[in-house]
Design an enzyme around this catalytic site. Structure first.
Site, mmCIF file in Angstrom:
data_model
loop_
_atom_site.group_PDB
_atom_site.id
_atom_site.type_symbol
_atom_site.label_atom_id
_atom_site.label_comp_id
_atom_site.label_asym_id
_atom_site.label_seq_id
_atom_site.Cartn_x
_atom_site.Cartn_y
_atom_site.Cartn_z
ATOM 1 N N PRO A 3 -26.672 -23.815 66.765
ATOM 2 C CG PRO A 3 -26.233 -23.903 68.727
ATOM 3 C CD PRO A 3 -26.084 -24.722 67.959
ATOM 4 C CD GLU A 4 -29.918 -20.160 61.980
ATOM 5 O OE1 GLU A 4 -30.694 -19.565 61.750
ATOM 6 O OE2 GLU A 4 -29.837 -21.511 61.165
ATOM 7 C CE LYS A 62 -25.323 -16.727 63.853
ATOM 8 N NZ LYS A 62 -25.334 -18.331 63.238
ATOM 9 N NE ARG A 98 -23.556 -22.185 55.609
ATOM 10 C CZ ARG A 98 -23.263 -21.259 56.546
ATOM 11 N NH1 ARG A 98 -24.447 -21.127 58.021
ATOM 12 N NH2 ARG A 98 -23.245 -19.448 56.160
#
Length: 278
Positions: free
Chosen positions: A2-3, A58, A266
């Site tokens: 979740p950002e 966050k 990533r």
């Protein structure tokens, strides 16, 4: 993970649900959820009344009477659930039991989430010493963001994507929305900050805040694994992901093929035509 848009969505849902209510007890069922402090310290958490819900980057925080807060980070795949009673829900790491007989659960199958107690919670960011390492929140006024970031940005020799994802510089942005913002403003993720300078920074902040605002309006983003769910158990509906995870498909502007490049552990997603290096 979740950002900022997903966490802000939860904050907006949570505040009217818990504001003014008393937390009567805390139940810890996850071995890793308390990384700061210990179970014995839980007696200092309750009973306390929630006076509001804040967010920086966050991190979520339930403000408590007396100037303290319970701070939550959802980790990679955590989410909060409001449920009646104190049920046994798979992967629950911690439960806050409120007056009136219902609970707020941190459900986190990957156990990267964290909850801690801040005995001092101030009225403005960074709110508490434990979060003083965070940079400016990306929903702050754009002029303020630029003023704070500019001295670091114009001297930085690293890539612009590494910079904007550094939580010590700007708090809240992750891989997905970084890719989307860079695409929107036509900046290659590997471009060096120094080469962009202040003019590039102004364009970049405008693009980042536009993407974040759009995502918040749509309740965030959820993929097939449903790793993000809001307080009601629903996913986000942000429909405007133009490059993230679209590698091999056509750019919607120029029809070149979207590329995927290795970025740290990533990937970056970009259009090689719309996002050329300077």
């Amino acid at each position: 993970m979740p950002e900022l848009p997903e966490v802000e969505t939860i904050r907006r849902q949570l505040e009217p649900r818990v504001g003014g209510l008393v937390i009567e007890s805390v139940l810890v069922t996850g071995a890793r959820v308390l990384r700061r402090g210990n179970v014995e310290a839980l007696r200092t958490w309750v009973p306390r009344r929630v006076t509001g819900v804040d967010r920086i980057g966050k991190f979520l925080a339930l403000r408590l009477d007396g100037g303290a807060a319970i701070v939550v980070h959802l980790g990679m795949a955590g989410h909060l659930r409001v449920v009646p009673g104190v049920p046994s829900v798979a992967h629950t790491q911690l439960s806050l039991v409120f007056e009136g007989g219902w609970s707020l659960l941190l459900v986190d199958p990957r156990t990267f989430g964290e909850v801690f107690y801040a005995d001092t919670w101030l009225g403005s960011p960074p709110y508490t010493q434990a979060l003083s390492h965070l940079g400016i929140d990306l929903l702050c006024d754009p002029a303020r963001v630029i003023d704070w970031v500019s001295p670091h940005f114009v001297r930085a020799r690293r890539s612009v994507k590494a910079f904007i994802m550094d939580q010590k510089m700007m708090a809240g942005l992750g891989n997905m929305y970084a890719d989307e913002a860079l695409y929107r403003v036509g900046i290659h993720p590997d471009e060096r900050c120094q080469r962009l300078g202040d003019p590039g920074l102004c364009v970049l902040i405008e693009g980042v805040q536009r993407v974040l605002s759009e995502a918040i309006a749509d309740g965030g983003s959820t993929f097939a694994d449903r790793s993000y769910r809001n307080l009601e158990g629903e996913g986000g509906y942000y429909p405007s992901l133009l490059v993230y995870q679209r590698h091999g498909r056509r750019c919607l502007l120029c029809y070149r093929e979207i590329e995927r490049l290795r970025f740290q552990r990533r990937y970056s997603h970009l259009c090689p035509s719309c996002q050329r290096r300077l």
